[in-house]
Design an enzyme around this catalytic site. Structure first.
Site, PDB file in Angstrom:
ATOM      1  N   GLU A   1     -94.877  40.763   3.277  1.00 61.08           N
ATOM      2  CA  GLU A   1     -95.648  39.541   3.467  1.00 61.08           C
ATOM      3  C   GLU A   1     -95.497  38.589   2.286  1.00 61.08           C
ATOM      4  OE1 GLU A   1     -99.101  41.057   6.518  1.00 61.08           O
ATOM      5  OE2 GLU A   1     -99.372  41.498   4.385  1.00 61.08           O
TER       6      GLU A   1
ATOM      7  N   GLU B   1     -95.321  48.144  10.948  1.00 62.69           N
ATOM      8  CA  GLU B   1     -96.744  48.429  11.077  1.00 62.69           C
ATOM      9  C   GLU B   1     -97.105  48.313  12.546  1.00 62.69           C
ATOM     10  OE1 GLU B   1     -99.125  45.975   8.447  1.00 62.69           O
ATOM     11  OE2 GLU B   1     -97.697  46.222   6.788  1.00 62.69           O
TER      12      GLU B   1
END
Length: 974
Positions: free
Chosen positions: A417, A480
């Protein structure tokens, strides 16, 4: 203080990064008790500690490694949790003046012989956020990169005998802007500090590139050495004994080898030595390739049954205990986890050694995250700022060089991220040049230009299917998925179906392995595991830090059992005449397994044995005939087959169940009609009686057989799960997945819509309550205040053969526009019934989209154990398909519930010590009030779980839309 806002990889007497190696060279562990002083600001620290080498009574003592905010009972500050946003203004590289600072000080004795020959290196394995290192009052370096190793050459600063080491650690620095991981802010020296003797002429670094040709099974070793003189490389198992030139070692053919994989983690002990130093490495031969849409290890596609894992302990934060770490990885193996993503930084090096030994595929992730820049539309993101280029490249280098010898690592990850930008591309380019044998992972680039593997987070099923077309010819994975927050996630099996249907999708990594609740206590000393907001943070992200397959204390949650059942590499299918075993392991046959069977009638074992299943090769399947079983006995007949370890493995005892499967052989036979003893219902001044049961004037049960068993009224409410409560992802109620690409439609959470409709505050109006010769008929209209929609409940109570029976029909009106949490009948009974035994599904809680781990059988547990103590109290403990439930306790009569299927469906049950309202009102388990009653809900239906806390909503086929429902059950006391 000038160091704090400097954009730099580090400074001072830095040593070039090198491998984690087991060497004969001497070392001194500098862990243990250090002197410590905490200051609120760097300026205060500078004024107080102008001469840190002199003992001062104002210094406290702290253990190293540790985090100072987890010591001192708050006197050194408190931990803080943020998921995305920075805890200070977004103004890189500047940080607040209020920057907590910890001065650490100790002495050590240096052997004089170390300075007679060679160099002295000071190693730091982890300091958050930066450490200014002073040795004998000489600054020797500034250590940056919180989760990255840094070595300093301190030869010129040390002296024989006593030396004084001082490390000033600042919680915030410019580096905080690239370390914005979803975790606690925990400053301190939290990994080991070590003093190393580097002998003159020693071996400073070794990289053994161990390759195997999948077609021939023949291996090669290609050494890369940082050493002087000839170097001898030996491995007795391989008959290897070669002396090579350190500057041009070449490639060594070693003949046939047993390849390393996560399923067969074969390691060879290789010694690399010269006249001065000897180094021992555990080497695994394997080849990693990308071939079109196939991510291959040793020529076979990888299937990732993975978890994201942080270094975390509820008492010590990111301080790692190697023994506990081994226990955790052994637990992963027992639950069919085969892969670890080191979210979101290189882990403690012990993890990688254990992953080599026990067998895990590992994605090693760099210590980079800049998620907080999303608040500014990614403007100013360091990932695309040339001023940060050296920082990014340095972090990639330190990750790779420390970890490069580990067979378990099958990809390097650039970070998490961190947006997109030239610095990430530069990292990828450097990693490819340095190590072309491993692919690059990075999820943040959705154009998929930089990484070799297409990666997504929490992608719905529709998006995964779309990617197989949009990114055709490339391997795909979920870094994820199935966000394991509270009760959930649901839908694991549906992801597995998509993985099976599309080989280009190589599986994924559950978020995440463990809740990050920190052990703390209330003012009166009550212990509990705290989350965001429990430590006085100005702003925080609450319980989002508790989203693991383990609870914070390390207890496996039901979601872990569900994951293990879904992803098991040994697939067992019990057919009508045979059992089929499919081996989906990457390597290794099933010779290590025994296939045991039990024949049960009404949950009681009547016969057992072992199936004659031949060893099944990886990627193959085989069948074995079922035994001849007598089905004459009345009752439900079930056959259960278990794949068990035939002998102990490094991670489990013999008999450990890898997977199991069931098949119903015969349904229960309906009892033949016979004479029954039924009693009429009788109206009284206060209500009704029916046999040994009493009801109030509204037809609500008030007692049974002298037991104060009350209720039986309709409930549509459950204490919302965190997946019910959160709405960061779209709603499938408002936008069907097939119409929205799986994204759903923006809208309120399910719990908000349920509350809006008043499902938590139903009102009951009796339409009829008639006692007759057959018993008691009660018709009730149930509805929330303020809306026209309602539900009609008809209950036919009867007293037959000493039991109170109930046939119930639930009929909703038209006009309902949202799902319901449940359709249940709620009862209360006095405290004291503390033990439950049931014939139904178990042993764990199960829900419509989370029932792969459930099997039919007989189970028992304490009532308190049937509710999972999630970090936030919520709906828990439902078990579908109830046949019989008996609640017992000392000094109280037993209560037994038996069910009869209606149209093939049986009720489920939930029993616990708190009501749905009490659970919903509490933020932590310790805030629940003292139990006042035992609460029993017989569920005609339950809504699924989904993973909308951070992922897709409940799939439509598991959603409970208002619909008619019927059930039949009996209650007996005594």
């Amino acid at each position: 203080m000038k160091h704090i806002e400097e954009i730099s990889p580090g400074s001072g007497m830095r040593v070039a990064p090198r491998s984690e190696l087991s060497s004969t060279a001497e070392r001194i562990d500098l862990g243990g008790a250090w002197r410590f002083r905490h200051s609120a600001t760097p300026a205060q620290a500078a004024a107080l500690a102008s001469n840190p080498g002199v003992y001062d009574a104002g210094w406290d003592t702290i253990d190293v490694p540790s985090h100072w905010v987890l010591r001192g009972e708050g006197s050194y500050g408190r931990p803080a949790y943020n998921n995305v946003l920075y805890p200070f203004p977004l103004d890189p590289p500047h940080v607040p003046d209020a920057n907590p600072t910890g001065d650490h000080w100790r002495t050590f004795d240096l052997p004089a012989a170390w300075l007679d020959d060679g160099r002295v290196v000071l190693r730091f394995d982890g300091i958050e956020s930066i450490g200014v290192v002073t040795l004998n009052d000489v600054e020797v370096g500034v250590v940056r990169g919180s989760r990255l190793r840094q070595e300093l050459d301190v030869t010129d600063a040390v002296r024989p005998g006593e030396n004084t080491l001082h490390v000033r650690v600042h919680q915030w620095s410019a580096m905080t802007y690239v370390e914005d991981q979803d975790q606690w802010w925990l400053p301190g020296i939290f990994r080991e500090v070590t003093l190393l003797h580097r002998p003159a002429g020693g071996i400073d670094d070794v990289w053994l590139r161990a390759d195997v040709d999948p077609a021939t099974g023949r291996g090669t070793l290609t050494p890369e050495l940082r050493a002087t003189g000839p170097v001898r490389i030996t491995c007795p198992e391989l008959g290897l004994d070669a002396t090579v030139d350190a500057d041009a070692p070449g490639t060594i053919a070693v003949g046939e080898v047993e390849p390393w994989s996560a399923d067969v983690p074969r390691l060879y002990t290789v010694t690399v030595a010269n006249e001065v130093e000897s180094i021992e490495l555990r080497v695994g031969f394997r080849r990693v390739q990308i071939d079109g849409d196939a991510w291959l290890v040793n020529g076979r596609r990888v299937r990732l049954r993975g978890v994201n894992r942080h270094d975390f302990d509820p008492v010590n934060g990111r301080v790692v205990d190697p023994a506990e770490l081994r226990r955790q990885l052994e637990l992963m193996k027992r639950y069919n986890v085969n892969a670890i993503r080191t979210s979101h930084y290189p882990p403690h090096p012990t993890l990688l050694a254990l992953a080599d030994e026990l067998g895990f595929w590992v994605i090693d992730e760099c210590d980079i995250e800049t998620h907080g820049f999303v608040a500014a539309g990614w403007q100013g993101n360091p990932s695309d700022d040339p001023a940060w280029r050296d920082v990014y490249l340095d972090r990639a280098e330190r990750m790779l060089e420390r970890d490069k010898n580990h067979a378990c690592i099958i990809a390097w990850s650039l970070g998490n991220e961190a947006g997109v930008g030239g610095n990430l591309a530069a990292m990828a380019a450097w990693l490819r040049r340095r190590d072309p044998s491993r692919p690059i992972h990075y999820e943040g680039d959705h154009d998929d230009l930089v990484p070799d593997v297409v990666s997504r987070m929490y992608a719905p099923l529709e998006e995964l299917r779309r990617l197989t077309v949009a990114r055709a010819g490339r391997p795909i994975m979920l870094c994820e998925y199935v966000h394991a927050m509270g009760n959930g996630a649901g839908g694991v099996a549906e992801y597995e179906e998509v993985f099976d249907a599309h080989p280009a999708i190589h599986g994924g990594f559950v978020w995440e392995w463990r809740d990050h609740g920190l052990l703390t206590h209330t003012a009166d000393g009550t212990p509990f595991h705290g989350y965001g907001g429990d430590f006085g943070e100005e702003f925080h992200d609450g319980s989002f830090v508790c989203d693991g397959l383990l609870l914070a204390d390390g207890t496996p949650s039901p979601a872990l059992a569900e994951f293990a059942a879904v992803v098991t590499p040994i697939k067992v299918n019990v057919g009508t005449g045979a059992v089929t075993v499919e081996n989906r392991r990457h390597d290794g046959d099933t010779a290590d397994l025994t296939f045991a069977w039990d024949h049960e009638v009404d949950g009681h074992v009547v016969a057992s044995g072992t199936l004659n299943v031949p060893p099944v090769l990886a990627g193959a399947e085989a069948s074995a005939a079922l035994p001849d079983l007598s089905l004459d006995a009345p009752g439900e007949h079930w056959l259960t087959v278990r794949a068990e370890l035939a002998a102990a493995a490094p991670w489990a005892d013999a008999g450990h169940v890898v997977t199991s499967a069931q098949r119903q052989l015969r349904e229960a036979t309906a009892p033949a009609p016979g004479a029954t003893s039924a009693e009429p219902g009788v109206a009284t001044a206060s209500g009704y009686t029916l046999g040994e049961a009493t009801f109030d004037e509204s037809g609500r049960l008030t007692s049974l057989g002298g037991l104060a068993l009350t209720g039986g009224q309709l409930t549509l409410w459950r204490a919302p799960t965190e997946n019910d409560l959160l709405s960061g992802f779209g709603s499938y109620e408002l936008g069907a997945p097939e119409e929205t690409g799986g994204l759903g439609a923006p809208g309120p959470s399910s719990a908000a819509r349920w509350r809006e409709a008043g499902l938590d505050r139903l009102q009951h109006r009796v339409l009829a309550a008639d006692a007759d010769a057959d018993g008691l008929l009660v018709r009730t209209l149930v509805a929330p205040a303020g809306i026209a929609q309602h539900v009609v409940v008809e209950q036919r109570w009867a007293w037959t053969d000493g039991a109170l029976t109930c046939a119930v029909d639930v009929t909703p009106s038209t006009g309902w526009d949202r799902t319901w949490p449940r359709i249940g009948l709620a009862f209360e009974l006095p405290l004291g019934h503390g033990r439950a035994a049931w014939f139904g599904t178990g042993p764990h809680e199960n829900y419509p989209d989370s029932d792969a781990a459930a099997r039919v059988g007989r189970f028992e547990a304490d009532v308190a154990e049937l509710t999972v103590p999630y970090a936030v109290p919520q709906e828990s403990g439902h078990r579908a398909g109830l046949r019989e439930l008996t609640l017992t306790g000392e000094g109280v009569p037993p209560l037994t519930v038996t069910t009869t299927p209606v149209a093939g469906h049986r009720v489920g049950f939930t029993v616990g010590l708190h009501s749905a309202a009490e659970l919903a009102a509490a933020a932590h388990p310790h805030e629940l009030p003292p139990p006042q009653a035992t609460h029993l809900v017989l569920d005609l239906a339950q809504h699924g779980l989904g993973s909308r806390s951070c992922g897709p909503d409940v799939r439509p086929r598991f959603a409970l839309w208002p619909r008619p429902a019927s059930a039949s059950f009996a209650l007996r006391v005594g």
